[in-house]
Design a protein around this motif. Structure first.
Motif, PDB file in Angstrom:
ATOM      1  N   ALA A  96       0.368  -1.170  -0.187  1.00  0.00           N
ATOM      2  CA  ALA A  96       0.102  -0.086  -0.287  1.00  0.00           C
ATOM      3  C   ALA A  96       0.840   1.369  -0.076  1.00  0.00           C
ATOM      4  CB  ALA A  96      -0.957   0.320   1.329  1.00  0.00           C
ATOM      5  N   ARG A  97       2.126   1.069   0.634  1.00  0.00           N
ATOM      6  CA  ARG A  97       2.478   2.476   0.285  1.00  0.00           C
ATOM      7  C   ARG A  97       2.715   2.620  -0.569  1.00  0.00           C
ATOM      8  NH1 ARG A  97       7.287   0.120   4.280  1.00  0.00           N
ATOM      9  NH2 ARG A  97       7.306  -1.924   3.048  1.00  0.00           N
ATOM     10  N   ALA A  98       2.828   2.061  -1.998  1.00  0.00           N
ATOM     11  CA  ALA A  98       3.592   2.627  -3.984  1.00  0.00           C
ATOM     12  C   ALA A  98       2.202   2.981  -3.813  1.00  0.00           C
ATOM     13  CB  ALA A  98       3.572   1.188  -4.711  1.00  0.00           C
ATOM     14  N   ARG A  99       0.768   3.459  -3.413  1.00  0.00           N
ATOM     15  CA  ARG A  99      -0.045   4.079  -3.740  1.00  0.00           C
ATOM     16  C   ARG A  99      -0.287   5.205  -4.110  1.00  0.00           C
ATOM     17  NH1 ARG A  99      -0.585   4.085   1.860  1.00  0.00           N
ATOM     18  NH2 ARG A  99      -1.138   5.767   2.549  1.00  0.00           N
ATOM     19  N   GLU A 100      -1.199   5.512  -4.743  1.00  0.00           N
ATOM     20  CA  GLU A 100      -1.020   6.867  -5.672  1.00  0.00           C
ATOM     21  C   GLU A 100      -1.588   7.950  -3.904  1.00  0.00           C
ATOM     22  OE1 GLU A 100      -0.694   9.503  -6.995  1.00  0.00           O
ATOM     23  OE2 GLU A 100      -0.869   9.187  -8.566  1.00  0.00           O
ATOM     24  N   CYS A 101      -1.636   8.727  -4.504  1.00  0.00           N
ATOM     25  CA  CYS A 101      -2.006  10.188  -3.627  1.00  0.00           C
ATOM     26  C   CYS A 101      -3.398  10.622  -3.544  1.00  0.00           C
ATOM     27  CB  CYS A 101      -1.002  11.793  -4.255  1.00  0.00           C
ATOM     28  SG  CYS A 101      -1.643  13.026  -2.549  1.00  0.00           S
ATOM     29  N   ASP A 102      -3.530  10.408  -1.501  1.00  0.00           N
ATOM     30  CA  ASP A 102      -4.596  10.615  -1.664  1.00  0.00           C
ATOM     31  C   ASP A 102      -5.193  12.202  -1.681  1.00  0.00           C
ATOM     32  OD1 ASP A 102      -6.763  11.000   0.124  1.00  0.00           O
ATOM     33  OD2 ASP A 102      -6.747   9.255   1.208  1.00  0.00           O
ATOM     34  N   PHE A 103      -6.361  12.314  -2.728  1.00  0.00           N
ATOM     35  CA  PHE A 103      -6.527  13.949  -2.835  1.00  0.00           C
ATOM     36  C   PHE A 103      -7.773  14.592  -2.156  1.00  0.00           C
ATOM     37  CE2 PHE A 103      -4.757  12.499  -6.735  1.00  0.00           C
ATOM     38  CZ  PHE A 103      -3.401  13.009  -6.676  1.00  0.00           C
ATOM     39  N   GLY A 104      -8.202  13.690  -0.902  1.00  0.00           N
ATOM     40  CA  GLY A 104      -9.507  13.682  -1.274  1.00  0.00           C
ATOM     41  C   GLY A 104     -10.399  14.073  -0.746  1.00  0.00           C
ATOM     42  N   ASP A 105     -11.275  15.249  -1.070  1.00  0.00           N
ATOM     43  CA  ASP A 105     -12.465  16.227  -1.920  1.00  0.00           C
ATOM     44  C   ASP A 105     -11.658  16.677  -3.025  1.00  0.00           C
ATOM     45  OD1 ASP A 105     -13.453  15.699   1.013  1.00  0.00           O
ATOM     46  OD2 ASP A 105     -13.135  18.484   1.296  1.00  0.00           O
TER      47      ASP A 105
END
Length: 219
Positions: A96-105
């Motif tokens: 999971a550390r390779a996942r994309e940025c969490d862009f929130g809203d």
């Protein structure tokens, strides 16, 4: 391979192929599992798979052939990794550390839509690099912290070997940017087309060398 090279991790970073959101520049992060690859995206990752399968042979003959395959848990990276696995014969391990940025809203929104609802905030988020996206999102610096931890652990586990890491635009930029000691606000200067590849080498003391950045898949 020299004695010094036996302690070095080579990481070949593969961005996923095109999704329906890619051509529009929408902010597609890790807040939701999807989307899947488009038909073009599937062709792109087939080209990338052929390219990385040649590492240690036709491509970068001085490097070890890939012996491990890591992928982000997102649908688009898992689909990309499946094509790479077929071309290389490697099994896919998910991190999971390779996942994309969490862009929130901002998830799924176009730049113009974000700018209309949060005037000026997107530009500051990009150029500062330390500010989290609204609604529980991440900063690019946050992404850099977890991808650095990932590379450190991969070097400890796979020293002297080549590991393929299937990830995303922001997560790959963070690894390249930190390797060059660039501030998070400058990581957006890397152009990483869909299904492009980048190559890093991580030494025991943490020194990281960039061998390539954003090589196109040829499709």
């Amino acid at each position: 391979m020299t004695a010094g090279q036996t302690e070095v991790l080579t990481a070949v970073l593969v961005r996923h192929g095109e999704t329906p959101l890619t051509p529009h520049g929408a902010y597609s992060g890790s807040g939701v599992p999807g989307p899947s690859l488009t038909e073009l995206g599937q062709a792109q990752v087939a080209g990338a798979a052929r390219l990385v399968a040649g590492v240690g042979q036709a491509h970068y003959p001085d490097l070890p052939a890939p012996s491990a395959l890591i992928a982000s848990p997102m649908v688009r990276t898992q689909e990309t990794a499946a094509a790479v696995a077929e071309a290389t014969g490697l099994s896919v391990d998910t991190d999971a550390r390779a996942r994309e940025c969490d862009f929130g809203d901002w998830e799924g929104l176009l730049p113009a839509e974000i700018d209309a609802r949060w005037p000026g905030e997107r530009q500051v988020w990009h150029t500062d690099g330390m500010i989290a996206a609204p609604g529980g999102g991440e900063s690019t610096a946050d992404v850099g912290e977890r991808t650095t931890e990932l590379l450190t652990d991969l070097r400890a586990q796979y020293a002297g070997r080549t590991v393929l890491v299937v990830a995303h635009a922001v997560s790959i930029r963070s690894m390249l940017g930190r390797a060059l000691l660039a501030p998070p606000g400058g990581w957006w200067r890397f152009r990483l087309p869909p299904a492009s590849t980048s190559v890093l080498q991580v030494h025991p003391d943490g020194f990281t060398q960039v061998l390539a950045a954003g090589l196109p898949c040829g499709v």
